[in-house]
Motif scaffolding. Structure first.
Motif, PDB file in Angstrom:
ATOM      1  N   GLY A  64       0.971  -0.912   0.384  1.00  0.00           N
ATOM      2  CA  GLY A  64       0.007   0.084  -0.354  1.00  0.00           C
ATOM      3  C   GLY A  64       0.938   1.206  -0.081  1.00  0.00           C
ATOM      4  N   ILE A  65       2.169   0.879  -0.353  1.00  0.00           N
ATOM      5  CA  ILE A  65       2.976   2.260  -0.222  1.00  0.00           C
ATOM      6  C   ILE A  65       2.321   3.821  -1.945  1.00  0.00           C
ATOM      7  CG2 ILE A  65       5.419   3.175  -0.379  1.00  0.00           C
ATOM      8  CD1 ILE A  65       5.417   0.377   1.165  1.00  0.00           C
ATOM      9  N   SER A  66       2.903   4.335  -1.972  1.00  0.00           N
ATOM     10  CA  SER A  66       2.016   5.361  -3.241  1.00  0.00           C
ATOM     11  C   SER A  66       3.303   5.137  -4.114  1.00  0.00           C
ATOM     12  CB  SER A  66       2.202   6.908  -2.681  1.00  0.00           C
ATOM     13  OG  SER A  66       2.299   7.409  -4.118  1.00  0.00           O
ATOM     14  N   LEU A  67       3.200   4.882  -5.933  1.00  0.00           N
ATOM     15  CA  LEU A  67       3.770   4.635  -6.966  1.00  0.00           C
ATOM     16  C   LEU A  67       4.046   5.671  -6.871  1.00  0.00           C
ATOM     17  CD1 LEU A  67       1.966   1.308  -8.475  1.00  0.00           C
ATOM     18  CD2 LEU A  67       4.502   1.431  -6.461  1.00  0.00           C
ATOM     19  N   ALA A  68       3.760   7.366  -6.333  1.00  0.00           N
ATOM     20  CA  ALA A  68       3.990   7.964  -7.044  1.00  0.00           C
ATOM     21  C   ALA A  68       5.617   8.488  -7.147  1.00  0.00           C
ATOM     22  CB  ALA A  68       3.237   9.236  -6.395  1.00  0.00           C
ATOM     23  N   PRO A  69       6.467   7.665  -6.483  1.00  0.00           N
ATOM     24  CA  PRO A  69       8.096   8.274  -6.682  1.00  0.00           C
ATOM     25  C   PRO A  69       9.177   7.534  -7.805  1.00  0.00           C
ATOM     26  CG  PRO A  69       7.474   8.027  -4.440  1.00  0.00           C
ATOM     27  CD  PRO A  69       6.561   7.893  -4.870  1.00  0.00           C
ATOM     28  N   LEU A  70       7.364   6.406  -8.705  1.00  0.00           N
ATOM     29  CA  LEU A  70       8.795   5.440  -9.522  1.00  0.00           C
ATOM     30  C   LEU A  70       8.094   6.436 -10.903  1.00  0.00           C
ATOM     31  CD1 LEU A  70       7.360   2.692  -8.269  1.00  0.00           C
ATOM     32  CD2 LEU A  70       9.785   3.526  -8.260  1.00  0.00           C
ATOM     33  N   LYS A  71       7.126   7.450 -10.680  1.00  0.00           N
ATOM     34  CA  LYS A  71       7.002   7.959 -12.298  1.00  0.00           C
ATOM     35  C   LYS A  71       8.155   8.279 -12.858  1.00  0.00           C
ATOM     36  CE  LYS A  71       5.183  12.198 -10.136  1.00  0.00           C
ATOM     37  NZ  LYS A  71       3.474  12.806  -9.732  1.00  0.00           N
ATOM     38  N   VAL A  72       9.130   8.788 -11.867  1.00  0.00           N
ATOM     39  CA  VAL A  72      10.308   9.484 -12.627  1.00  0.00           C
ATOM     40  C   VAL A  72      10.843   8.691 -13.772  1.00  0.00           C
ATOM     41  CG1 VAL A  72      11.663   8.399 -11.135  1.00  0.00           C
ATOM     42  CG2 VAL A  72      12.427  10.401 -12.307  1.00  0.00           C
ATOM     43  N   PHE A  73      11.002   7.432 -13.399  1.00  0.00           N
ATOM     44  CA  PHE A  73      11.209   6.116 -14.643  1.00  0.00           C
ATOM     45  C   PHE A  73      10.275   6.214 -15.931  1.00  0.00           C
ATOM     46  CE2 PHE A  73      12.500   3.748 -10.583  1.00  0.00           C
ATOM     47  CZ  PHE A  73      13.269   3.509 -10.828  1.00  0.00           C
ATOM     48  N   ALA A  74       9.448   7.041 -15.813  1.00  0.00           N
ATOM     49  CA  ALA A  74       8.940   6.528 -17.329  1.00  0.00           C
ATOM     50  C   ALA A  74       8.903   7.497 -18.125  1.00  0.00           C
ATOM     51  CB  ALA A  74       7.220   6.712 -16.627  1.00  0.00           C
ATOM     52  N   SER A  75       9.428   8.814 -17.049  1.00  0.00           N
ATOM     53  CA  SER A  75       9.403  10.212 -18.180  1.00  0.00           C
ATOM     54  C   SER A  75      10.675  10.217 -18.594  1.00  0.00           C
ATOM     55  CB  SER A  75       9.181  11.884 -17.291  1.00  0.00           C
ATOM     56  OG  SER A  75       9.452  11.494 -15.578  1.00  0.00           O
ATOM     57  N   ASN A  76      12.061   9.609 -17.716  1.00  0.00           N
ATOM     58  CA  ASN A  76      13.789   9.917 -17.698  1.00  0.00           C
ATOM     59  C   ASN A  76      14.254   8.911 -18.607  1.00  0.00           C
ATOM     60  OD1 ASN A  76      13.286  13.221 -16.792  1.00  0.00           O
ATOM     61  ND2 ASN A  76      14.076  11.570 -14.352  1.00  0.00           N
ATOM     62  N   ASN A  77      13.651   7.430 -19.087  1.00  0.00           N
ATOM     63  CA  ASN A  77      14.750   6.902 -19.446  1.00  0.00           C
ATOM     64  C   ASN A  77      13.172   6.504 -21.024  1.00  0.00           C
ATOM     65  OD1 ASN A  77      15.036   4.311 -20.247  1.00  0.00           O
ATOM     66  ND2 ASN A  77      16.371   4.652 -18.031  1.00  0.00           N
TER      67      ASN A  77
END
Length: 100
Positions: A64-77
């Protein structure tokens, strides 16, 4: 790359141990450091592949941990553009302000 995530409540020592073991099992994760109620996770981007990122997504989702910090992977790679698929279970937690 460094990610900061906010932790959830663990329901037992074993529950917490399994979470951290799950992080340690992802080879691209090189360091895990606690900061208050959160974690700083250092990831070696060259080593990170689709399977490892999917494991990280599933592990954070399960707890149940927010995945928001992982969106950087979609935008930077370019190799992780598949993250930005609205049909996937993680999309809202990762890209929309209202997490699950």
């Amino acid at each position: 790359m460094q990610l900061e995530i906010s932790l959830t409540t663990f329901y037992s020592i074993g529950d917490e141990r399994r979470f951290f073991q799950g992080l340690k099992d992802i080879e691209a994760i090189k360091e895990i450091r606690g900061v208050g109620r959160g974690l700083i996770i250092k990831i070696e981007m060259k080593a990170l592949n689709k399977e490892m990122l999917r494991e990280l997504i599933a592990l954070l989702w399960r707890y149940g941990i927010s995945l928001a910090p992982l969106k950087v992977f979609a935008s930077n790679n370019k190799k992780f553009t598949w993250l930005d698929d609205e049909r996937c279970y993680w999309y809202k937690s990762m890209f929309e302000t209202e997490a699950r």
